[in-house]
Every structure is written in structure tokens, then in C-alpha cells.
Design a protein around this motif. Structure first.
Motif, short mmCIF file in Angstrom:
data_model
loop_
_atom_site.label_atom_id
_atom_site.label_comp_id
_atom_site.label_asym_id
_atom_site.label_seq_id
_atom_site.Cartn_x
_atom_site.Cartn_y
_atom_site.Cartn_z
N ALA A 1 -27.40 -11.16 35.10
CA ALA A 1 -27.63 -10.67 33.74
C ALA A 1 -27.21 -9.20 33.73
CB ALA A 1 -29.12 -10.78 33.41
N LEU A 2 -27.04 -8.63 32.54
CA LEU A 2 -26.80 -7.19 32.46
C LEU A 2 -28.03 -6.55 31.82
CD1 LEU A 2 -23.08 -7.06 31.24
CD2 LEU A 2 -23.97 -6.49 33.53
N ARG A 3 -28.58 -5.58 32.53
CA ARG A 3 -29.75 -4.87 32.01
C ARG A 3 -29.39 -3.45 31.63
NH1 ARG A 3 -34.94 -7.00 32.98
NH2 ARG A 3 -34.90 -8.89 34.25
N LEU A 4 -30.12 -2.94 30.66
CA LEU A 4 -29.95 -1.55 30.24
C LEU A 4 -30.75 -0.66 31.19
CD1 LEU A 4 -28.84 0.27 27.89
CD2 LEU A 4 -31.11 0.06 26.87
N ASP B 1 -27.47 -18.22 16.70
CA ASP B 1 -27.35 -19.40 17.56
C ASP B 1 -26.70 -19.09 18.90
OD1 ASP B 1 -24.87 -18.81 16.63
OD2 ASP B 1 -24.27 -20.87 16.23
N ILE B 2 -27.02 -17.89 19.46
CA ILE B 2 -26.40 -17.55 20.75
C ILE B 2 -26.87 -18.50 21.85
CG2 ILE B 2 -25.83 -15.13 20.35
CD1 ILE B 2 -28.55 -14.42 21.60
N ASP B 3 -28.09 -18.99 21.72
CA ASP B 3 -28.63 -19.85 22.77
C ASP B 3 -28.22 -21.30 22.47
OD1 ASP B 3 -30.07 -21.21 24.65
OD2 ASP B 3 -31.89 -19.99 24.41
N GLN B 4 -26.99 -21.62 22.86
CA GLN B 4 -26.43 -22.93 22.49
C GLN B 4 -27.20 -24.10 23.12
OE1 GLN B 4 -23.20 -23.79 20.52
NE2 GLN B 4 -24.27 -22.09 19.55
N LYS C 1 -27.91 -14.21 31.79
CA LYS C 1 -27.01 -14.84 32.78
C LYS C 1 -26.20 -15.96 32.14
CE LYS C 1 -29.68 -14.29 36.99
NZ LYS C 1 -30.67 -14.87 37.89
N ASP C 2 -26.87 -16.74 31.30
CA ASP C 2 -26.22 -17.95 30.79
C ASP C 2 -25.37 -17.73 29.56
OD1 ASP C 2 -28.57 -17.24 29.51
OD2 ASP C 2 -29.22 -19.28 29.08
N ILE C 3 -25.71 -16.73 28.71
CA ILE C 3 -24.99 -16.66 27.43
C ILE C 3 -24.26 -15.34 27.20
CG2 ILE C 3 -26.33 -18.40 26.19
CD1 ILE C 3 -28.08 -16.31 25.10
N HIS C 4 -24.35 -14.45 28.11
CA HIS C 4 -23.64 -13.18 28.05
C HIS C 4 -23.85 -12.33 26.79
CE1 HIS C 4 -21.65 -11.11 31.09
NE2 HIS C 4 -20.93 -10.47 30.20
N THR C 5 -24.96 -12.52 26.16
CA THR C 5 -25.47 -11.56 25.17
C THR C 5 -26.97 -11.81 25.12
OG1 THR C 5 -25.28 -10.70 22.91
CG2 THR C 5 -25.04 -13.08 23.17
N MET D 1 -18.79 -13.90 19.78
CA MET D 1 -19.19 -13.41 21.10
C MET D 1 -18.39 -12.16 21.51
SD MET D 1 -21.71 -15.34 21.80
CE MET D 1 -22.08 -15.13 23.53
N ASP D 2 -17.13 -12.06 21.03
CA ASP D 2 -16.31 -10.89 21.38
C ASP D 2 -16.94 -9.59 20.88
OD1 ASP D 2 -14.57 -12.64 22.43
OD2 ASP D 2 -12.98 -12.36 20.93
N ASP D 3 -17.61 -9.66 19.74
CA ASP D 3 -18.25 -8.45 19.20
C ASP D 3 -19.35 -7.96 20.14
OD1 ASP D 3 -16.68 -8.41 16.93
OD2 ASP D 3 -18.09 -9.62 15.77
N TYR D 4 -20.07 -8.92 20.74
CA TYR D 4 -21.17 -8.51 21.63
C TYR D 4 -20.60 -7.97 22.95
CZ TYR D 4 -23.01 -11.54 18.07
OH TYR D 4 -23.26 -12.11 16.85
N THR D 5 -19.50 -8.59 23.39
CA THR D 5 -18.86 -8.11 24.62
C THR D 5 -18.34 -6.68 24.41
OG1 THR D 5 -18.23 -10.36 25.11
CG2 THR D 5 -17.07 -8.66 26.34
N ALA D 6 -17.77 -6.42 23.22
CA ALA D 6 -17.25 -5.08 22.94
C ALA D 6 -18.38 -4.05 23.00
CB ALA D 6 -16.56 -5.06 21.58
N ALA D 7 -19.55 -4.42 22.47
CA ALA D 7 -20.68 -3.48 22.51
C ALA D 7 -21.15 -3.27 23.95
CB ALA D 7 -21.83 -4.03 21.65
N LEU D 8 -21.16 -4.35 24.73
CA LEU D 8 -21.54 -4.21 26.15
C LEU D 8 -20.56 -3.28 26.86
CD1 LEU D 8 -22.41 -7.93 27.04
CD2 LEU D 8 -24.04 -6.02 26.95
#
Ligand code: GLU
Length: 281
Positions: free
Chosen positions: A151-154, A47-50, A197-201, A83-90
Motif C-alpha cells: 500500500a502507499l501511506r502518507l 466504486d473504487i472497491d470493485q 494494496k488491491d485498488i491503488h487508491t 483511476m488515472d486521476d488518482y494516480t496523478a495525485a499520488l
């Protein structure tokens, strides 16, 4: 075949609509596989896309799966709580210099592709032409300072340079050994978005992080996600994760041969339940 003694499978729906028969089939495949091997079956709410997810749909997922006779481990992981887990991976990927901010809108990307006279497409839409990858650091900082959303792209080229001569393969327990080839990654994915951009993962990042954190041994899901496994395999390599086994099952079709999908009016499990119908697989 090398079956791990710790079998953990999962069904990972997004609560953006009611489940249909295609979901029921996928959930049952993952559930029955775990049961047949004395393993665990997890349910994960993606449910990341709130903006698109609704609590009512989440409640309906629990009711529909219980109606199908499935049971799952608790507590259920809900992605929006992590969300912190995804930020840590980023952060790990950023520390390796593999991410870049992208300020483009869809319109900008379409325009750039039109201007270049080429129209390469990935299965997720027009292939990103690398616009913001080419920006200098000063220009990036300026845009960020001015509050432009990004957004962040690889960076696919840098990522594939890191892969070097390593063969990125995965075992699909029905389709056999698969190789995530650089060519496929470059041509079908480009510089994939890992943080919207909107959900940071993003779907790709969260699913890989969660499968890792939840020790999923077998990712059992539909063939529609087969291409996505190429990028998931690359992310596992870049993040230093183990690769689970995969099974991409056939997609169930209705009597006209159409795939069940949320976007068309496929009959939902809820409708079947209310009509007193039953699911026979
Ligand atoms: N959340 C995804 C979906 O509803 C499935 C994720 C997966 O199985 O990898 O399509």
C-alpha cells in the motif's frame, strides 16, 4: 457567511448495498441546498472497491434517488473510470517525498502493536505503528523486486513538517470555523493509507481529488465523516487544492435511536418503495 455564486454540491454513495433512509436524508440535504441557491447537484458513484461494488446496486441508486424526486447533472462521475486521476495525485505526493510503501498485513500491524505493549487506536482501527516507514531504501527496493504487494501511506510527520506554521482550517457552515490540528491528524490518522494494496487508491484520496476536479463548492455529508475532513483538509493543502465549504449534518436515527447503516438490516428505500411507503422529509 461567504456563499460562492457557483454552488455545486454532490451526493457520493458507494454501490455496495441498497440505499436506506440515512442516504436519502443526506442526498436530499445536498440536493435541496443546491436548488435553494440556484446551484448544481451532482451524483458521484464511489466504486473504487470493485470487489464490493455491484452494478445492480448502482442501478438501484439511480432508481431510488429518482423515486425520491431528486435529479442530478449528467454524466455521472464513476470513480472506477478515473483511476488515472488518482494516480496523478499520488505522483504529486510521491514527488514531494510524502509517500512510502507499506508491505504490512493487518495481522503484522496488530502483532507489532501487541509487541510494543501500546494499543493506540484511530477511528479506522489500530493506529499504524510506522513499521514500514522505518525501512531503508535498499530493503524497500528488495521487497518490491520480490513482488510483495504494498500500500502507499502518507508520511504524516513529513506532511506536518511541510504544513509548518500554516493553520489548516475549514468552514463548516453549521458548526463554524474548524481547525485540522496536527495533533488530531497524528493521533487519529497516523500514516494514513492513500493507495490500498488491491485498488491503488483509497476513499480519502479519491474523494479529495474528485471534489477538486468537480469544483464542489459545498461538501454536504453526515457527521460520521467529520473526522475524515481533517485528513481531507491536509490532502488539499499538500496537493495545492482549494478547500470547499463543508456541512456535516446530523445522522438520521430510527425509532430506537440507531443510525441507519448498510451493515445492519436497516429498511432500504427499495423496500419502502415496494411497500408503497413514502419518505416524508
Ligand atoms: N462514499 C462515501 C460513503 O458512501 C461518502 C463520501 C463522502 O460523502 O465524502 O459513505
Amino acid at each position: 457567511m461567504n456563499i460562492s455564486p457557483h454552488i455545486i454540491t454532490r451526493f457520493a454513495p458507494s454501490p455496495t448495498g441498497h440505499l436506506h433512509l440515512g442516504h436519502a436524508y443526506s442526498a436530499r440535504r445536498a440536493h435541496d441546498f443546491a436548488q435553494a441557491h440556484g446551484g448544481k447537484f451532482l451524483l458521484r458513484i464511489e466504486d473504487i472497491d470493485q470487489g464490493r461494488c455491484k452494478p445492480d446496486y448502482e442501478d438501484a441508486i439511480y432508481e431510488d434517488l429518482a423515486w425520491l424526486g431528486l435529479s442530478w447533472e449528467t454524466p455521472v462521475r464513476r470513480q472506477s473510470d478515473h483511476m488515472d486521476d488518482y494516480t496523478a495525485a499520488l505522483d504529486i505526493l510521491a514527488a514531494k517525498g510524502l509517500l512510502f510503501p507499506c508491505f504490512c498485513s493487518r495481522k503484522d500491524i496488530r502483532q507489532e502493536i501487541e509487541d510494543s505493549g501500546r494499543a493506540p487506536h484511530s477511528h479506522e482501527g489500530p493506529l499504524y505503528p510506522g513499521t514500514c516507514r522505518k525501512l531503508g531504501n535498499a530493503e524497500r527496493q528488495e521487497k518490491i523486486k520480490n513482488g510483495l504487494p504494498y500500500a502507499l501511506r502518507l508520511d504524516m510527520k513529513k506532511s506536518l513538517d511541510l504544513v509548518g506554521e500554516t493553520t489548516l482550517s475549514w468552514t463548516d457552515i453549521e458548526a463554524g470555523e474548524q481547525v485540522a490540528t496536527p495533533e488530531i491528524l497524528r493521533q487519529t490518522m497516523g500514516d494514513v493509507v492513500l493507495a490500498r494494496k488491491d485498488i491503488h487508491t483509497s476513499y480519502h484520496l479519491s474523494v479529495v481529488v474528485d471534489d477538486h476536479l468537480q469544483n464542489i463548492s459545498h461538501v454536504i455529508r453526515g457527521k460520521d465523516l467529520f473526522q475524515a475532513t481533517h485528513i481531507h483538509r491536509l490532502l488539499q493543502f499538500l496537493l495545492g487544492y482549494k478547500t470547499p465549504l463543508y456541512l456535516h449534518h446530523d445522522l438520521l436515527t430510527d425509532d430506537k435511536g440507531w443510525r441507519y447503516a448498510k451493515r445492519d438490516n436497516s429498511k432500504t428505500l427499495r423496500m419502502m418503495r415496494e411497500n408503497g411507503e413514502s419518505v416524508t422529509f
